[in-house]
Design a protein around this motif. Sequence first.
Motif, PDB file in Angstrom:
ATOM      1  N   LEU A 185       0.865  -1.189   0.000  1.00  0.00           N
ATOM      2  CA  LEU A 185       0.000   0.000   0.000  1.00  0.00           C
ATOM      3  C   LEU A 185       0.896   1.232   0.000  1.00  0.00           C
ATOM      4  CD1 LEU A 185      -2.622  -1.121   2.658  1.00  0.00           C
ATOM      5  CD2 LEU A 185      -2.847  -1.116   0.158  1.00  0.00           C
ATOM      6  N   GLU A 186       0.799   2.012  -1.053  1.00  0.00           N
ATOM      7  CA  GLU A 186       1.713   3.143  -1.222  1.00  0.00           C
ATOM      8  C   GLU A 186       0.928   4.447  -1.202  1.00  0.00           C
ATOM      9  OE1 GLU A 186       4.796   2.721  -1.221  1.00  0.00           O
ATOM     10  OE2 GLU A 186       5.232   0.709  -1.968  1.00  0.00           O
ATOM     11  N   PRO A 187       1.599   5.559  -0.864  1.00  0.00           N
ATOM     12  CA  PRO A 187       0.903   6.862  -0.883  1.00  0.00           C
ATOM     13  C   PRO A 187       0.406   7.197  -2.292  1.00  0.00           C
ATOM     14  CG  PRO A 187       3.116   7.058   0.066  1.00  0.00           C
ATOM     15  CD  PRO A 187       2.998   5.657  -0.443  1.00  0.00           C
ATOM     16  N   GLU A 188      -0.717   7.900  -2.346  1.00  0.00           N
ATOM     17  CA  GLU A 188      -1.337   8.187  -3.642  1.00  0.00           C
ATOM     18  C   GLU A 188      -0.448   9.041  -4.552  1.00  0.00           C
ATOM     19  OE1 GLU A 188      -5.364   9.334  -3.224  1.00  0.00           O
ATOM     20  OE2 GLU A 188      -5.780   9.025  -5.363  1.00  0.00           O
ATOM     21  N   GLU A 189       0.377   9.913  -3.971  1.00  0.00           N
ATOM     22  CA  GLU A 189       1.233  10.785  -4.808  1.00  0.00           C
ATOM     23  C   GLU A 189       2.160   9.946  -5.675  1.00  0.00           C
ATOM     24  OE1 GLU A 189       0.289  11.125  -1.338  1.00  0.00           O
ATOM     25  OE2 GLU A 189       2.408  11.484  -0.865  1.00  0.00           O
ATOM     26  N   ILE A 190       2.529   8.771  -5.212  1.00  0.00           N
ATOM     27  CA  ILE A 190       3.515   8.005  -5.989  1.00  0.00           C
ATOM     28  C   ILE A 190       2.923   6.748  -6.621  1.00  0.00           C
ATOM     29  CG2 ILE A 190       5.483   8.847  -4.620  1.00  0.00           C
ATOM     30  CD1 ILE A 190       5.490   5.993  -3.325  1.00  0.00           C
ATOM     31  N   SER A 191       1.646   6.477  -6.353  1.00  0.00           N
ATOM     32  CA  SER A 191       1.119   5.216  -6.902  1.00  0.00           C
ATOM     33  C   SER A 191      -0.289   5.396  -7.461  1.00  0.00           C
ATOM     34  CB  SER A 191       1.107   4.132  -5.825  1.00  0.00           C
ATOM     35  OG  SER A 191       0.098   4.404  -4.891  1.00  0.00           O
ATOM     36  N   TYR A 192      -0.604   4.569  -8.448  1.00  0.00           N
ATOM     37  CA  TYR A 192      -1.964   4.531  -8.963  1.00  0.00           C
ATOM     38  C   TYR A 192      -2.796   3.741  -7.965  1.00  0.00           C
ATOM     39  CZ  TYR A 192       0.491   5.685 -13.297  1.00  0.00           C
ATOM     40  OH  TYR A 192       1.284   6.275 -14.236  1.00  0.00           O
ATOM     41  N   ARG A 193      -4.053   4.156  -7.806  1.00  0.00           N
ATOM     42  CA  ARG A 193      -4.939   3.447  -6.894  1.00  0.00           C
ATOM     43  C   ARG A 193      -6.041   2.713  -7.652  1.00  0.00           C
ATOM     44  NH1 ARG A 193      -4.752   5.605  -1.621  1.00  0.00           N
ATOM     45  NH2 ARG A 193      -2.577   5.393  -1.051  1.00  0.00           N
ATOM     46  N   ASP A 194      -6.413   3.324  -8.772  1.00  0.00           N
ATOM     47  CA  ASP A 194      -7.532   2.800  -9.534  1.00  0.00           C
ATOM     48  C   ASP A 194      -7.099   1.515 -10.277  1.00  0.00           C
ATOM     49  OD1 ASP A 194     -10.191   3.306 -10.896  1.00  0.00           O
ATOM     50  OD2 ASP A 194      -8.819   3.157 -12.613  1.00  0.00           O
ATOM     51  N   ALA A 195      -7.950   0.475 -10.200  1.00  0.00           N
ATOM     52  CA  ALA A 195      -7.577  -0.819 -10.785  1.00  0.00           C
ATOM     53  C   ALA A 195      -7.283  -0.695 -12.286  1.00  0.00           C
ATOM     54  CB  ALA A 195      -8.698  -1.833 -10.551  1.00  0.00           C
ATOM     55  N   ASP A 196      -8.075   0.133 -12.982  1.00  0.00           N
ATOM     56  CA  ASP A 196      -7.836   0.267 -14.422  1.00  0.00           C
ATOM     57  C   ASP A 196      -6.537   1.004 -14.711  1.00  0.00           C
ATOM     58  OD1 ASP A 196      -9.985  -1.181 -15.261  1.00  0.00           O
ATOM     59  OD2 ASP A 196     -11.341   0.546 -15.299  1.00  0.00           O
ATOM     60  N   GLU A 197      -6.239   2.004 -13.875  1.00  0.00           N
ATOM     61  CA  GLU A 197      -4.970   2.735 -14.090  1.00  0.00           C
ATOM     62  C   GLU A 197      -3.775   1.802 -13.871  1.00  0.00           C
ATOM     63  OE1 GLU A 197      -4.817   7.372 -13.257  1.00  0.00           O
ATOM     64  OE2 GLU A 197      -5.448   6.247 -11.497  1.00  0.00           O
ATOM     65  N   ILE A 198      -3.906   0.933 -12.877  1.00  0.00           N
ATOM     66  CA  ILE A 198      -2.798  -0.015 -12.618  1.00  0.00           C
ATOM     67  C   ILE A 198      -2.649  -0.967 -13.806  1.00  0.00           C
ATOM     68  CG2 ILE A 198      -1.992  -1.878 -11.104  1.00  0.00           C
ATOM     69  CD1 ILE A 198      -3.425  -0.392  -8.781  1.00  0.00           C
ATOM     70  N   ARG A 199      -3.782  -1.387 -14.356  1.00  0.00           N
ATOM     71  CA  ARG A 199      -3.738  -2.276 -15.538  1.00  0.00           C
ATOM     72  C   ARG A 199      -3.138  -1.549 -16.744  1.00  0.00           C
ATOM     73  NH1 ARG A 199      -9.264  -4.011 -14.169  1.00  0.00           N
ATOM     74  NH2 ARG A 199      -9.101  -6.065 -13.222  1.00  0.00           N
ATOM     75  N   GLU A 200      -3.566  -0.296 -16.944  1.00  0.00           N
ATOM     76  CA  GLU A 200      -3.031   0.450 -18.108  1.00  0.00           C
ATOM     77  C   GLU A 200      -1.525   0.628 -17.982  1.00  0.00           C
ATOM     78  OE1 GLU A 200      -5.483   3.967 -18.071  1.00  0.00           O
ATOM     79  OE2 GLU A 200      -7.257   2.745 -18.537  1.00  0.00           O
ATOM     80  N   SER A 201      -1.088   0.939 -16.770  1.00  0.00           N
ATOM     81  CA  SER A 201       0.349   1.094 -16.547  1.00  0.00           C
ATOM     82  C   SER A 201       1.053  -0.245 -16.834  1.00  0.00           C
ATOM     83  CB  SER A 201       0.587   1.532 -15.098  1.00  0.00           C
ATOM     84  OG  SER A 201       1.908   1.333 -14.721  1.00  0.00           O
ATOM     85  N   TYR A 202       0.438  -1.333 -16.371  1.00  0.00           N
ATOM     86  CA  TYR A 202       1.009  -2.671 -16.592  1.00  0.00           C
ATOM     87  C   TYR A 202       1.199  -2.916 -18.098  1.00  0.00           C
ATOM     88  CZ  TYR A 202       1.735  -7.682 -15.625  1.00  0.00           C
ATOM     89  OH  TYR A 202       2.273  -8.948 -15.509  1.00  0.00           O
ATOM     90  N   ASN A 203       0.150  -2.597 -18.845  1.00  0.00           N
ATOM     91  CA  ASN A 203       0.203  -2.883 -20.281  1.00  0.00           C
ATOM     92  C   ASN A 203       1.210  -1.993 -21.002  1.00  0.00           C
ATOM     93  OD1 ASN A 203      -1.635  -4.896 -19.895  1.00  0.00           O
ATOM     94  ND2 ASN A 203      -3.421  -3.671 -20.458  1.00  0.00           N
ATOM     95  N   ARG A 204       1.312  -0.738 -20.560  1.00  0.00           N
ATOM     96  CA  ARG A 204       2.306   0.158 -21.188  1.00  0.00           C
ATOM     97  C   ARG A 204       3.720  -0.374 -20.928  1.00  0.00           C
ATOM     98  NH1 ARG A 204      -0.931   4.299 -18.997  1.00  0.00           N
ATOM     99  NH2 ARG A 204       0.529   4.648 -17.293  1.00  0.00           N
ATOM    100  N   ILE A 205       3.965  -0.802 -19.689  1.00  0.00           N
ATOM    101  CA  ILE A 205       5.306  -1.311 -19.356  1.00  0.00           C
ATOM    102  C   ILE A 205       5.576  -2.608 -20.119  1.00  0.00           C
ATOM    103  CG2 ILE A 205       6.774  -2.190 -17.500  1.00  0.00           C
ATOM    104  CD1 ILE A 205       5.310  -0.228 -15.611  1.00  0.00           C
TER     105      ILE A 205
END
Length: 303
Positions: A185-205
């Motif tokens: 669990l990370e602070p919001e300033e440095i991490s995505y919280r939304d499940a779709d944003e985390i997925r989009e980041s995953y796919n971009r990487i």
Amino acid sequence: MSAKLLHQAIVGTMPLVPRPIIWRFSRRYIAGTHLADACETVCELNAEGSTATIDVLGEDSTDDEQVEAALDLYFEALHEIHSASLQSGISVKLSELGLRYDFERCESAMEALLAEAAKYGAFVRIDMEDSTVTTDTLQLYSKARETYDRVGVAIQSCLRRSEDDIIQLLGEGQTDVRLCKGIYLEPEEISYRDADEIRESYNRILDLLLEDATARVGIATHDPLLVQYAIEALERYGTGKDRYEFQMLLGVAGPLRRELLAAGHAVRVYVPFGELWYRYSMRRLRENPNMVGHIIKNLFAGL
Ligand code: FDA
């Protein structure tokens, strides 16, 4: 109360749940408390066609004695993997090797571990822990790969910095990355919280890794949407089988794992073992969508 709120409420009270109950529920995620348990599990996984990575449970060592104890177990594991011809590497947390109390101690422990693994040609994966150690972990990984080929690191798509980290790693030369969403669990300033944003980041990487012909990637997820995206991306980039594998945790998504194997993809399973099972178990239970029901049922089972 909604299922999500109930889940959060139970997660909040989990530290109060007696250890024997936590143990009962976390058993599926852990091979056992001894190396022999891990080897037996790896043997079974190898028989079904999966490879493995053995993790000696433990983190946040606070003195040299703990670091030595972890190293001894890793050395034993490397020896056993070799002598039993198991298809397995090892995974390690740098905080277990002293990262939080002495950077140099950790660096020398890691050097010893990599040298031992190299004797057997074994692969060493550096797990990624919380964001307070991301920079140090990447620094030690970069240093390690100057000397060793059979070493890789994990990257978490929930962190906003991870795309830049990947670009940096790819710029440094051949790299081997396990890509996961991230469990801390990370602070919001440095991490995505939304499940779709985390997925989009995953796919971009994932795209960045697949575009680079020198990179190897461990696609570490049980999320069917990410798995589907990955299968399409592998096809789109014409990625060779030597450049990727799917990775899953012991005790999670067995049917999906077997589906991937049947479709001809390589799959590696993360196999943790050891006496220090509690913190790992709590993280896994927190992620289990069915945990609430299971734990409530059990708490009341004896009444
Ligand atoms: P998600 O959490 O959305 O799960 C997708 C589905 O999988 C769920 O709907 C459920 O069906 C099933 N599932 C997931 N977790 C479950 C559980 N505990 N019990 C039962 N079912 C479950 N993280 C990190 O920060 N550093 C690291 O080094 C690693 N290393 C690592 C190695 C490997 C091989 C894997 C697979 C994962 C990691 N992780 C990790 C953990 C990772 O970051 C993430 O927390 C989990 O994989 C869960 O995320 P998913 O992508 O599976 O999606």
